[in-house]
Design a protein around this motif. Structure first.
Motif, PDB file in Angstrom:
ATOM      1  N   PRO A  72      51.440 -57.235 117.903  1.00  0.00           N
ATOM      2  CA  PRO A  72      52.896 -57.280 118.083  1.00  0.00           C
ATOM      3  C   PRO A  72      53.363 -58.422 118.975  1.00  0.00           C
ATOM      4  CG  PRO A  72      51.933 -55.488 119.369  1.00  0.00           C
ATOM      5  CD  PRO A  72      50.844 -56.020 118.485  1.00  0.00           C
ATOM      6  N   ASP A  73      52.487 -58.890 119.878  1.00  0.00           N
ATOM      7  CA  ASP A  73      52.874 -59.977 120.773  1.00  0.00           C
ATOM      8  C   ASP A  73      51.626 -60.598 121.387  1.00  0.00           C
ATOM      9  OD1 ASP A  73      52.040 -58.143 122.767  1.00  0.00           O
ATOM     10  OD2 ASP A  73      54.082 -57.412 123.051  1.00  0.00           O
ATOM     11  N   LEU A  74      51.826 -61.627 122.206  1.00  0.00           N
ATOM     12  CA  LEU A  74      50.708 -62.327 122.825  1.00  0.00           C
ATOM     13  C   LEU A  74      49.930 -61.421 123.770  1.00  0.00           C
ATOM     14  CD1 LEU A  74      49.179 -65.002 123.331  1.00  0.00           C
ATOM     15  CD2 LEU A  74      50.863 -65.513 125.111  1.00  0.00           C
ATOM     16  N   SER A  75      50.636 -60.566 124.484  1.00  0.00           N
ATOM     17  CA  SER A  75      49.968 -59.666 125.424  1.00  0.00           C
ATOM     18  C   SER A  75      48.959 -58.780 124.707  1.00  0.00           C
ATOM     19  CB  SER A  75      51.005 -58.796 126.153  1.00  0.00           C
ATOM     20  OG  SER A  75      50.374 -57.880 127.028  1.00  0.00           O
ATOM     21  N   ALA A  76      49.332 -58.238 123.558  1.00  0.00           N
ATOM     22  CA  ALA A  76      48.425 -57.368 122.810  1.00  0.00           C
ATOM     23  C   ALA A  76      47.185 -58.130 122.357  1.00  0.00           C
ATOM     24  CB  ALA A  76      49.149 -56.762 121.610  1.00  0.00           C
ATOM     25  N   LEU A  77      47.373 -59.373 121.940  1.00  0.00           N
ATOM     26  CA  LEU A  77      46.229 -60.184 121.494  1.00  0.00           C
ATOM     27  C   LEU A  77      45.285 -60.470 122.664  1.00  0.00           C
ATOM     28  CD1 LEU A  77      44.655 -61.921 119.521  1.00  0.00           C
ATOM     29  CD2 LEU A  77      46.351 -63.746 119.845  1.00  0.00           C
ATOM     30  N   ILE A  78      45.831 -60.864 123.804  1.00  0.00           N
ATOM     31  CA  ILE A  78      44.987 -61.167 124.958  1.00  0.00           C
ATOM     32  C   ILE A  78      44.267 -59.911 125.441  1.00  0.00           C
ATOM     33  CG2 ILE A  78      45.007 -61.873 127.387  1.00  0.00           C
ATOM     34  CD1 ILE A  78      47.262 -63.795 126.711  1.00  0.00           C
ATOM     35  N   GLN A  79      44.976 -58.782 125.473  1.00  0.00           N
ATOM     36  CA  GLN A  79      44.328 -57.544 125.908  1.00  0.00           C
ATOM     37  C   GLN A  79      43.204 -57.149 124.964  1.00  0.00           C
ATOM     38  OE1 GLN A  79      46.847 -54.321 127.578  1.00  0.00           O
ATOM     39  NE2 GLN A  79      48.580 -55.715 127.238  1.00  0.00           N
ATOM     40  N   HIS A  80      43.370 -57.435 123.683  1.00  0.00           N
ATOM     41  CA  HIS A  80      42.306 -57.156 122.719  1.00  0.00           C
ATOM     42  C   HIS A  80      41.076 -58.003 123.036  1.00  0.00           C
ATOM     43  CE1 HIS A  80      40.871 -55.695 118.781  1.00  0.00           C
ATOM     44  NE2 HIS A  80      40.332 -56.894 118.645  1.00  0.00           N
ATOM     45  N   VAL A  81      41.288 -59.278 123.320  1.00  0.00           N
ATOM     46  CA  VAL A  81      40.173 -60.157 123.686  1.00  0.00           C
ATOM     47  C   VAL A  81      39.492 -59.649 124.955  1.00  0.00           C
ATOM     48  CG1 VAL A  81      39.549 -62.477 124.462  1.00  0.00           C
ATOM     49  CG2 VAL A  81      41.150 -62.189 122.558  1.00  0.00           C
ATOM     50  N   LEU A  82      40.278 -59.264 125.955  1.00  0.00           N
ATOM     51  CA  LEU A  82      39.696 -58.760 127.202  1.00  0.00           C
ATOM     52  C   LEU A  82      38.826 -57.535 126.949  1.00  0.00           C
ATOM     53  CD1 LEU A  82      42.714 -59.033 129.678  1.00  0.00           C
ATOM     54  CD2 LEU A  82      40.699 -60.492 129.593  1.00  0.00           C
ATOM     55  N   ARG A  83      39.337 -56.610 126.150  1.00  0.00           N
ATOM     56  CA  ARG A  83      38.587 -55.381 125.889  1.00  0.00           C
ATOM     57  C   ARG A  83      37.249 -55.693 125.216  1.00  0.00           C
ATOM     58  NH1 ARG A  83      42.352 -53.104 123.700  1.00  0.00           N
ATOM     59  NH2 ARG A  83      41.927 -53.397 121.486  1.00  0.00           N
ATOM     60  N   LEU A  84      37.263 -56.604 124.269  1.00  0.00           N
ATOM     61  CA  LEU A  84      36.018 -56.955 123.579  1.00  0.00           C
ATOM     62  C   LEU A  84      35.035 -57.645 124.508  1.00  0.00           C
ATOM     63  CD1 LEU A  84      37.475 -58.231 120.198  1.00  0.00           C
ATOM     64  CD2 LEU A  84      36.378 -56.036 120.642  1.00  0.00           C
ATOM     65  N   ARG A  85      35.534 -58.515 125.363  1.00  0.00           N
ATOM     66  CA  ARG A  85      34.645 -59.205 126.294  1.00  0.00           C
ATOM     67  C   ARG A  85      34.063 -58.248 127.332  1.00  0.00           C
ATOM     68  NH1 ARG A  85      32.248 -63.138 123.964  1.00  0.00           N
ATOM     69  NH2 ARG A  85      33.549 -64.894 123.430  1.00  0.00           N
ATOM     70  N   TYR A  86      34.873 -57.340 127.838  1.00  0.00           N
ATOM     71  CA  TYR A  86      34.348 -56.345 128.780  1.00  0.00           C
ATOM     72  C   TYR A  86      33.283 -55.489 128.095  1.00  0.00           C
ATOM     73  CZ  TYR A  86      37.696 -57.061 132.602  1.00  0.00           C
ATOM     74  OH  TYR A  86      38.396 -57.572 133.666  1.00  0.00           O
ATOM     75  N   ASP A  87      33.544 -55.105 126.850  1.00  0.00           N
ATOM     76  CA  ASP A  87      32.557 -54.311 126.112  1.00  0.00           C
ATOM     77  C   ASP A  87      31.267 -55.093 125.939  1.00  0.00           C
ATOM     78  OD1 ASP A  87      34.327 -52.216 125.895  1.00  0.00           O
ATOM     79  OD2 ASP A  87      34.872 -52.607 123.807  1.00  0.00           O
ATOM     80  N   GLU A  88      31.380 -56.377 125.637  1.00  0.00           N
ATOM     81  CA  GLU A  88      30.188 -57.214 125.445  1.00  0.00           C
ATOM     82  C   GLU A  88      29.347 -57.247 126.721  1.00  0.00           C
ATOM     83  OE1 GLU A  88      29.267 -61.953 125.299  1.00  0.00           O
ATOM     84  OE2 GLU A  88      31.046 -61.266 124.213  1.00  0.00           O
ATOM     85  N   LEU A  89      30.007 -57.486 127.864  1.00  0.00           N
ATOM     86  CA  LEU A  89      29.278 -57.563 129.127  1.00  0.00           C
ATOM     87  C   LEU A  89      28.689 -56.213 129.495  1.00  0.00           C
ATOM     88  CD1 LEU A  89      28.326 -59.031 131.625  1.00  0.00           C
ATOM     89  CD2 LEU A  89      30.634 -58.815 132.595  1.00  0.00           C
ATOM     90  N   ALA A  90      29.439 -55.139 129.282  1.00  0.00           N
ATOM     91  CA  ALA A  90      28.932 -53.801 129.596  1.00  0.00           C
ATOM     92  C   ALA A  90      27.704 -53.474 128.761  1.00  0.00           C
ATOM     93  CB  ALA A  90      30.023 -52.754 129.363  1.00  0.00           C
ATOM     94  N   GLN A  91      27.729 -53.835 127.482  1.00  0.00           N
ATOM     95  CA  GLN A  91      26.584 -53.556 126.617  1.00  0.00           C
ATOM     96  C   GLN A  91      25.356 -54.352 127.056  1.00  0.00           C
ATOM     97  OE1 GLN A  91      27.883 -54.281 122.576  1.00  0.00           O
ATOM     98  NE2 GLN A  91      29.538 -52.784 122.739  1.00  0.00           N
ATOM     99  N   LEU A  92      25.563 -55.596 127.484  1.00  0.00           N
ATOM    100  CA  LEU A  92      24.437 -56.399 127.971  1.00  0.00           C
ATOM    101  C   LEU A  92      23.830 -55.781 129.224  1.00  0.00           C
ATOM    102  CD1 LEU A  92      25.879 -60.007 127.525  1.00  0.00           C
ATOM    103  CD2 LEU A  92      23.973 -59.015 126.261  1.00  0.00           C
ATOM    104  N   MET A  93      24.672 -55.327 130.141  1.00  0.00           N
ATOM    105  CA  MET A  93      24.180 -54.723 131.375  1.00  0.00           C
ATOM    106  C   MET A  93      23.479 -53.400 131.090  1.00  0.00           C
ATOM    107  SD  MET A  93      27.411 -55.691 133.869  1.00  0.00           S
ATOM    108  CE  MET A  93      26.735 -54.919 135.352  1.00  0.00           C
TER     109      MET A  93
END
Length: 243
Positions: A72-93
């Motif tokens: 719906p907006d830029l904020s939603a897109l950036i938050q989606h990227v953040l969530r995926l990156r946090y998930d990636e790092l959490a899975q690695l740890m």
């Protein structure tokens, strides 16, 4: 943040060629391309806080209006990227911790995975922990994944300290874990921002840092470090998934 005009930007690469329209039914492909482009721009722009939807659309080669069917907006897109990156790092740890033989080894594995990923992916680390985004674009709630990472470090440090004569209170355990995470973040940030300094080997720094926060000799911590080829940050960044 308005997209009416694009501010000057650092070029992360050559501008993409006009994109061919996706065949019908392949909307998820466009979504993946948008997410990948936003992640790449956030990691490479000199001022990532100036990112606009128009820049993302230009990077993919579509009209800005095409984005609204997915975000719906830029904020939603950036938050989606953040969530995926946090998930990636959490899975690695988590993956690094699964092979640990005891609580101390788990703590070392988690800390090592965090530091190696942060140094291996400096742009993506900055996206998560750089603190450059205004609150109206990225609210604090978007960093819930970061809070979960911190909680995992707190729990691992507390478990590694079990058996000591004086078991710290939950409040002291939290503070100890917070100080350890602060040290890890400082190491990654300074290492990334001042790479020309005559740094000691990164693994030596990790061993010293974890040793200081656990009261264990650095040599004992060093013996628990994964091999250099096992570091999650040693490979290039994987494509950002869409879910």
């Amino acid at each position: 943040m308005s997209d009416a005009s694009d501010p000057p930007e650092a070029s992360p690469g050559k501008r993409s060629a006009p994109r061919r329209r996706n065949p019908r039914g392949q909307g998820q492909l466009l979504k993946a391309q948008l997410v990948d482009a936003a992640a790449r721009l956030l990691a490479t722009l000199e001022q990532p806080e100036t990112l606009t939807l128009r820049q993302v659309a230009r990077e993919v080669g579509v009209a800005p209006a095409s984005i609204y069917s997915h975000f719906p907006d830029l904020s939603a897109l950036i938050q989606h990227v953040l969530r995926l990156r946090y998930d990636e790092l959490a899975q690695l740890m988590d993956r690094a911790a699964r092979s640990a033989a005891d609580p101390l080894a788990e703590l070392v594995a988690r800390c090592t995975a965090y530091v190696r990923w942060g140094v291996g992916q400096p742009g993506h680390y900055r996206t998560l922990f750089g603190g450059r985004m205004p609150d109206d674009l990225v609210p604090g709630s978007a960093h819930g994944g970061g809070a979960e990472l911190l909680e995992a470090v707190v729990a691992a440090l507390a478990a590694a300290a079990e058996g000591e004569r004086r078991q710290p209170s939950p409040a002291r355990q939290w503070q100890a874990g917070l100080m350890l995470w602060t040290a890890l973040h400082g190491l990654v940030s300074l290492y990334n921002d001042h790479g020309n300094m005559p740094w000691p080997p990164l693994d030596d720094l990790i061993a010293d840092l974890v040793g200081l926060h656990t009261g264990r000799p650095a040599a004992q911590i060093a013996a628990l470090l994964p091999g250099p080829g096992d570091g999650p940050g040693s490979a290039g960044p994987p494509p950002v998934p869409t879910a």
